[in-house]
Enzyme design. Structure first.
Site, PDB file in Angstrom:
ATOM      1  N   LEU A  97       2.842   6.461  -4.939  1.00  0.00           N
ATOM      2  CA  LEU A  97       4.025   7.053  -5.567  1.00  0.00           C
ATOM      3  C   LEU A  97       3.720   8.376  -6.265  1.00  0.00           C
ATOM      4  CD1 LEU A  97       5.906   3.936  -7.023  1.00  0.00           C
ATOM      5  CD2 LEU A  97       6.496   5.306  -5.011  1.00  0.00           C
ATOM      6  N   ARG A  98       2.433   8.670  -6.441  1.00  0.00           N
ATOM      7  CA  ARG A  98       1.956   9.962  -6.950  1.00  0.00           C
ATOM      8  C   ARG A  98       2.219  10.221  -8.435  1.00  0.00           C
ATOM      9  NH1 ARG A  98      -1.540  10.484  -2.947  1.00  0.00           N
ATOM     10  NH2 ARG A  98      -0.712  11.269  -0.989  1.00  0.00           N
ATOM     11  N   HIS A 111      -5.798  -0.837   5.643  1.00  0.00           N
ATOM     12  CA  HIS A 111      -5.682  -0.050   6.889  1.00  0.00           C
ATOM     13  C   HIS A 111      -6.873  -0.153   7.847  1.00  0.00           C
ATOM     14  CE1 HIS A 111      -8.018   2.542   4.318  1.00  0.00           C
ATOM     15  NE2 HIS A 111      -6.966   3.085   3.707  1.00  0.00           N
ATOM     16  N   ASN A 115      -4.350   5.933  -7.621  1.00  0.00           N
ATOM     17  CA  ASN A 115      -4.930   7.285  -7.555  1.00  0.00           C
ATOM     18  C   ASN A 115      -3.952   8.340  -8.081  1.00  0.00           C
ATOM     19  OD1 ASN A 115      -3.258   6.893  -5.269  1.00  0.00           O
ATOM     20  ND2 ASN A 115      -4.368   8.424  -4.087  1.00  0.00           N
ATOM     21  N   PHE A 141      -5.248  14.511   3.908  1.00  0.00           N
ATOM     22  CA  PHE A 141      -4.971  13.341   4.742  1.00  0.00           C
ATOM     23  C   PHE A 141      -3.693  12.656   4.264  1.00  0.00           C
ATOM     24  CE2 PHE A 141      -9.640  13.745   4.886  1.00  0.00           C
ATOM     25  CZ  PHE A 141      -9.877  13.659   6.255  1.00  0.00           C
ATOM     26  N   ASP A 187      -8.731   2.634  -4.070  1.00  0.00           N
ATOM     27  CA  ASP A 187      -7.982   3.281  -3.003  1.00  0.00           C
ATOM     28  C   ASP A 187      -8.893   4.105  -2.108  1.00  0.00           C
ATOM     29  OD1 ASP A 187      -5.426   3.741  -1.737  1.00  0.00           O
ATOM     30  OD2 ASP A 187      -5.670   5.806  -2.374  1.00  0.00           O
ATOM     31  N   ASP A 202       0.788   2.540   3.865  1.00  0.00           N
ATOM     32  CA  ASP A 202      -0.105   3.551   3.297  1.00  0.00           C
ATOM     33  C   ASP A 202       0.673   4.865   3.134  1.00  0.00           C
ATOM     34  OD1 ASP A 202      -2.271   4.926   2.288  1.00  0.00           O
ATOM     35  OD2 ASP A 202      -3.362   5.054   4.179  1.00  0.00           O
ATOM     36  N   HIS A 255       0.830  -1.207   0.000  1.00  0.00           N
ATOM     37  CA  HIS A 255       0.000   0.000   0.000  1.00  0.00           C
ATOM     38  C   HIS A 255       0.866   1.260   0.000  1.00  0.00           C
ATOM     39  CE1 HIS A 255      -4.045   1.761   1.601  1.00  0.00           C
ATOM     40  NE2 HIS A 255      -3.434   2.611   0.796  1.00  0.00           N
TER      41      HIS A 255
END
Length: 432
Positions: A64-65, A233, A95, A324, A153, A306, A61
């Site tokens: 890496l953006r 999570h 995402n 978040f 996600d 995460d 989880h």
């Protein structure tokens, strides 16, 4: 050149061993493991006396953006942060922008990982197009492109009919569903745990029931369809119990917990420090105790970070406006060793199983072990190495780490992928 790791204490849950052994590596693979392997001129000696040699950590989880949010993290910086944390394999969430809901984005991630990354990167594909929860993504094409799991996600697929059809469609492709369990209608604008934290801070509450309702729904859908389900999570006592009951019934379900939910609680948000703002939120001490118990008895299978990095300026705002997320790849292992292993709540063998061997097994990845013939993905850990977490030392672009200022023990000092050293801690001498 061959490499010989000498005098390390090898910890391998797969074979149930924790003993002093030498490891000989050639062409990226482990060719021999024995109590004493003779040194030869053509071998690079890596003396790790007194240190522990573990299979490389595996994280299911990670954000890496890239593509789309490179100001938060890139594949280059994220994989280097992972290597520093002892991870040799990570699974990246979809995402991104564009969302990883089609083969083109998956291939881009694979290409960039091969070009810029220093560890193994396994992409996760979206369940629905654009992760909007409305139309199922082209799951067969995603599987063919190389995804190892499916997830929307942070966006729960709220439509149960869509989720059911996705599970039915994906089951022949043998892909696991990794679900973020959050009833959006109950959460609304919730930011902190509903109860003590919301009362003391005046911030909108996020009830435990919002998580538990979707956990229960996804369990029932997995039972109905035969899909493989992995709960991301978990944070609540009720959620742990739902998973425990589902396992007892024979449901194909696994679950993860994060380091921050294991060692932090809702009281930490009373400072309004945005580094403690995470989704799902930090829960009560009672929930925290249930998470640890679930980890100990096997209800919760693994620990996953995460890892959710954000740009500095995004977190340096009022609590209600901050995104978040916690950037936790670099500190996950020492946090667990310092808080749970040191206190006797988990053994080092347990930690290796839950941060390497079991994650690999859940998604059927051919990593997470130390055996002859396997590729040499290894991490060397010094259980006595104590160091303070400092912003300037973090490799990730994301500095949003709640453990800044903590003194932690059990740091990785060397990480190796396919026999290549991809990280070596300053001050650690790896030999000739």
């Amino acid at each position: 050149m061959k490499k010989l790791i000498k005098n390390g204490i090898v910890v391998d849950p797969e074979r149930g061993r924790k003993e002093k052994l030498d490891i000989l590596i050639e062409n990226g693979k482990i060719v021999r493991i024995a109590e004493k392997i003779e040194e030869t001129e053509d071998v690079k000696i890596i003396d790790v006396t007194g240190k522990y040699v573990l299979p490389g950590l595996v994280d299911l989880h990670v954000h890496l953006r890239e593509p789309g949010f490179e100001h938060k993290e890139t594949i280059a910086t994220g994989t280097r942060a992972a290597a520093k944390g002892g991870f040799t394999s990570i699974c990246c969430m979809p995402n991104t922008d564009p969302v990883a809901d089609n083969p083109s984005v998956i291939r881009y991630i694979q290409h960039r990982s091969a070009e810029e990354g220093v560890i193994r990167v396994f992409p996760i594909g979206a369940i629905t197009k654009g992760s909007k929860g409305e139309e199922i993504a082209e799951i067969g094409m995603l599987k063919e492109a190389g995804v190892v799991a499916l997830s929307d996600d942070g966006r729960t697929v709220m439509n149960s009919g869509v989720m059911r059809r996705a599970m039915e469609y994906a089951t022949p492709f043998d892909l696991t569903f990794i679900t973020h369990c959050e009833d959006h209608n109950l959460v609304d604008n919730g930011m902190v745990n509903e109860g003590y934290a919301s009362m003391m801070t005046g911030l909108p509450g996020y009830p435990a029931e919002a998580e538990e309702i979707i956990i229960a729904r996804d369990i029932k859908l997995a039972e109905l369809t035969g899909a493989k389900l992995h709960i991301a999570h978990v944070t609540t006592k009720g959620g742990v119990e739902l998973i425990r009951q589902a396992k007892a019934r024979g449901v194909s379900i696994t679950a993860e917990v994060t380091p921050h939910h294991l060692v932090l609680c809702e009281e930490d948000v009373l400072s309004y420090d945005t580094n403690f703002k995470v989704n799902p939120p930090l829960r009560s001490k009672e929930d925290q105790a249930a998470l640890i118990e679930g980890l100990q008895d096997g209800t919760i299978d693994i620990i996953a970070t995460d890892h959710a990095p954000h740009a500095y300026e995004e977190k340096m705002v009022e609590f209600q406006w901050a995104p978040f997320g916690i950037a936790g790849l670099e500190t996950a292992l020492p946090v667990i060793i310092t808080t749970l292993v040191k206190d006797g709540k988990l053994s080092l063998m347990d930690v290796v199983k839950k941060m390497s061997t079991k994650p690999a097994q859940i998604l059927d990845l051919s990593v997470g072990g130390i055996g002859e013939g396997q590729e040499a993905d290894l991490v060397v850990v010094d259980l006595e190495w104590e160091e303070e977490v400092r912003v300037k030392d973090l490799v990730s672009k994301g500095k949003n780490n709640p453990f800044i200022g903590w003194k932690l023990i059990g740091w990785p000092v060397m990480t190796m992928v396919k026999g290549k050293i991809v990280y070596q801690r300053s001050g650690f001498n790896a030999g000739n």
